[in-house]
Design a protein around this motif. Sequence first.
Motif, PDB file in Angstrom:
ATOM      1  N   THR A  29       9.417  15.791  -2.621  1.00  0.00           N
ATOM      2  CA  THR A  29       8.339  16.741  -2.397  1.00  0.00           C
ATOM      3  C   THR A  29       7.759  16.528  -1.008  1.00  0.00           C
ATOM      4  O   THR A  29       7.547  15.390  -0.592  1.00  0.00           O
ATOM      5  N   ARG A  30       7.521  17.611  -0.330  1.00  0.00           N
ATOM      6  CA  ARG A  30       6.960  17.539   1.010  1.00  0.00           C
ATOM      7  C   ARG A  30       5.682  18.356   0.989  1.00  0.00           C
ATOM      8  O   ARG A  30       5.640  19.450   0.422  1.00  0.00           O
ATOM      9  N   ILE A  31       4.642  17.830   1.573  1.00  0.00           N
ATOM     10  CA  ILE A  31       3.344  18.486   1.525  1.00  0.00           C
ATOM     11  C   ILE A  31       2.838  18.665   2.941  1.00  0.00           C
ATOM     12  O   ILE A  31       2.771  17.701   3.708  1.00  0.00           O
ATOM     13  N   LEU A  32       2.488  19.874   3.291  1.00  0.00           N
ATOM     14  CA  LEU A  32       1.944  20.106   4.628  1.00  0.00           C
ATOM     15  C   LEU A  32       0.962  21.260   4.583  1.00  0.00           C
ATOM     16  O   LEU A  32       0.810  21.924   3.559  1.00  0.00           O
TER      17      LEU A  32
ATOM     18  N   LEU B 232       0.829  -1.199   0.000  1.00  0.00           N
ATOM     19  CA  LEU B 232       0.000   0.000   0.000  1.00  0.00           C
ATOM     20  C   LEU B 232       0.856   1.237   0.000  1.00  0.00           C
ATOM     21  O   LEU B 232       0.408   2.332  -0.288  1.00  0.00           O
ATOM     22  N   HIS B 233       2.116   1.074   0.291  1.00  0.00           N
ATOM     23  CA  HIS B 233       2.877   2.229   0.750  1.00  0.00           C
ATOM     24  C   HIS B 233       3.405   3.109  -0.342  1.00  0.00           C
ATOM     25  O   HIS B 233       4.149   4.034  -0.082  1.00  0.00           O
ATOM     26  N   SER B 234       3.063   2.858  -1.568  1.00  0.00           N
ATOM     27  CA  SER B 234       3.513   3.789  -2.585  1.00  0.00           C
ATOM     28  C   SER B 234       2.410   4.006  -3.601  1.00  0.00           C
ATOM     29  O   SER B 234       1.767   3.072  -4.046  1.00  0.00           O
ATOM     30  N   MET B 235       2.182   5.233  -3.918  1.00  0.00           N
ATOM     31  CA  MET B 235       1.229   5.579  -4.946  1.00  0.00           C
ATOM     32  C   MET B 235       1.884   6.598  -5.852  1.00  0.00           C
ATOM     33  O   MET B 235       2.842   7.252  -5.465  1.00  0.00           O
ATOM     34  N   VAL B 236       1.343   6.738  -7.006  1.00  0.00           N
ATOM     35  CA  VAL B 236       1.895   7.712  -7.932  1.00  0.00           C
ATOM     36  C   VAL B 236       1.199   9.045  -7.718  1.00  0.00           C
ATOM     37  O   VAL B 236      -0.022   9.131  -7.728  1.00  0.00           O
ATOM     38  N   LEU B 237       1.991  10.052  -7.483  1.00  0.00           N
ATOM     39  CA  LEU B 237       1.462  11.376  -7.209  1.00  0.00           C
ATOM     40  C   LEU B 237       1.607  12.233  -8.451  1.00  0.00           C
ATOM     41  O   LEU B 237       2.701  12.381  -8.983  1.00  0.00           O
TER      42      LEU B 237
ATOM     43  N   LEU C  40       4.478   8.434  -4.019  1.00  0.00           N
ATOM     44  CA  LEU C  40       4.066   9.017  -2.745  1.00  0.00           C
ATOM     45  C   LEU C  40       4.018   7.921  -1.696  1.00  0.00           C
ATOM     46  O   LEU C  40       3.340   6.923  -1.873  1.00  0.00           O
ATOM     47  N   ASP C  41       4.761   8.125  -0.646  1.00  0.00           N
ATOM     48  CA  ASP C  41       4.712   7.155   0.451  1.00  0.00           C
ATOM     49  C   ASP C  41       3.468   7.400   1.272  1.00  0.00           C
ATOM     50  O   ASP C  41       3.234   8.497   1.762  1.00  0.00           O
ATOM     51  N   ILE C  42       2.669   6.370   1.411  1.00  0.00           N
ATOM     52  CA  ILE C  42       1.464   6.490   2.213  1.00  0.00           C
ATOM     53  C   ILE C  42       1.607   5.600   3.419  1.00  0.00           C
ATOM     54  O   ILE C  42       1.333   4.413   3.369  1.00  0.00           O
TER      55      ILE C  42
ATOM     56  N   ASP D  23       1.170   3.727   6.950  1.00  0.00           N
ATOM     57  CA  ASP D  23       0.133   3.273   7.858  1.00  0.00           C
ATOM     58  C   ASP D  23       0.362   4.002   9.177  1.00  0.00           C
ATOM     59  O   ASP D  23       1.432   3.927   9.766  1.00  0.00           O
TER      60      ASP D  23
ATOM     61  N   MET E 119       3.499  14.876   4.342  1.00  0.00           N
ATOM     62  CA  MET E 119       3.704  13.751   3.441  1.00  0.00           C
ATOM     63  C   MET E 119       4.935  14.022   2.601  1.00  0.00           C
ATOM     64  O   MET E 119       5.252  15.164   2.293  1.00  0.00           O
TER      65      MET E 119
END
Lengths: 233, 233
Positions: A172-175, A71-76, B76-78, B80, B223
């Motif tokens: 990339t960091r998102i906050l 689950l730990h990687s998705m394409v952004l 993107l690392d998601i 848990d 993230m």
Amino acid sequence: MTLHERIRQDFEARILSGELAPGERLPTEQALMAHYGCARMTVNKALSALAVAGLVERRKKAGSFVARPRLHSMVLDIPDLAQQLTASGRRHAFRLTGRRLRPAAVADAGLVAQARRLLQLEGVHQADGLPFALEQRLISAEAVPAALEADFEAQPPGSWLLAHVPWTEAETRILAVGASEAEAAALAVPAGTPCLCVERRTWRLGEGITFVRQLFPGDSYDMVARFGPAPRG
Amino acid sequence: MTLHERIRQDFEARILSGELAPGERLPTEQALMAHYGCARMTVNKALSALAVAGLVERRKKAGSFVARPRLHSMVLDIPDLAQQLTASGRRHAFRLTGRRLRPAAVADAGLVAQARRLLQLEGVHQADGLPFALEQRLISAEAVPAALEADFEAQPPGSWLLAHVPWTEAETRILAVGASEAEAAALAVPAGTPCLCVERRTWRLGEGITFVRQLFPGDSYDMVARFGPAPRG
DNA sequence: CCGCCTTTTTTGTATATACATTATCGAAAA
DNA sequence: TTTTCGATAATGTATATACAAAAAAGGCGG
């Protein structure tokens, strides 16, 4: 559809449907080559493709197994601001509000590695004349000397860099942050407005190229990441 | 190192170093097979791998070309939540504050497709006893009947679903919002505090499984997405 | 019963070959 | 000049074959 593609899709479907559970062993290449009536190389190609796609794991002598889903990687999707706006019919402009060349401080090392002089830019992205996003950027003068001559109002720094400098790594960091007084004024929103803050560092072979911090007020922008079955090929 | 791996790495290095510029054509399979003194299939395997990795683009008759780098996708690392917190030495707990089973409304169709009854959960993630994130979740009672019996305080819904329901598609949306009065109270922060809002929808073969909305106050969470050279294979 | 060696199974790599596919280039025709 | 159309060059697919590598399995002796 080609044969190795078909074999691949057969198992992709059976794995995604759950018919083949994670950890389950799938037939040997010998068995598959008998089942499909083809050469082992063809089966091999299909299974190897599934392996690089991460759907199966292959171990010598043991066999091929359905991989545990990660689950730990998705394409952004990280859209180019100018491109995205013009694509949706709006007019994009970038207004430069600050520009200076300064020596790199110690604190900058974490942002733009190995830079000795930094081009510091500040500006506002506008959509149809209205402020849309705030951008603060540092560019390594050593890594990108041509940036000193560039006209960033004709082409925003992001697009310019993308076109002129190949990069190999990015983070990339998102906050979420509240807009400061100055930021709020530049964006024409109330102070403290929740903003999506995107910080990105870019490298080329370990040398820092640029650091950018973009501020999007509240609901004007969001990011979307997707995950789906691996593309065919 | 095997031969096709070596050929692949040779060109990967030359592309990433910029020696081979985007759009530039690289040698034909014939030329490479002469250069490396091997069979065409071996060269083919190396170049095909580079193609699926997105580093080169291959066109029949025309040849193989260095692909333009795409900024538009990063991994993107998601994480848990529970796993990440315990990994950093903190104690994670999930406190369920609301749970009810209700028929799906028309407005829910965009969140959990094809569901007729929805299990609606609300709760707070705690780190070392302090509220950390707010979670609102909808689960399709048809797609996941076992969820009706689950104890979500022993295992938070996210972890439970991950362990019990395989999924094939997911979409994550990230935006910034201000905490409402109720949300602020649950998180023990002032109302209006900027929060990172993560919304995720998950499907299995087109059928909606779950929708979740997580709210992280201000700087407590961010993230990170990375992009780097494709992993060796 | 444990540890070591050999066998065997299965995947990994490489080659030579054949034919299919297709975009491009250049020549011929309108 | 423009269009059309075929030759050609490049990749794509598939096969048969051979050997290498690794790891599991089994046997053998201590």
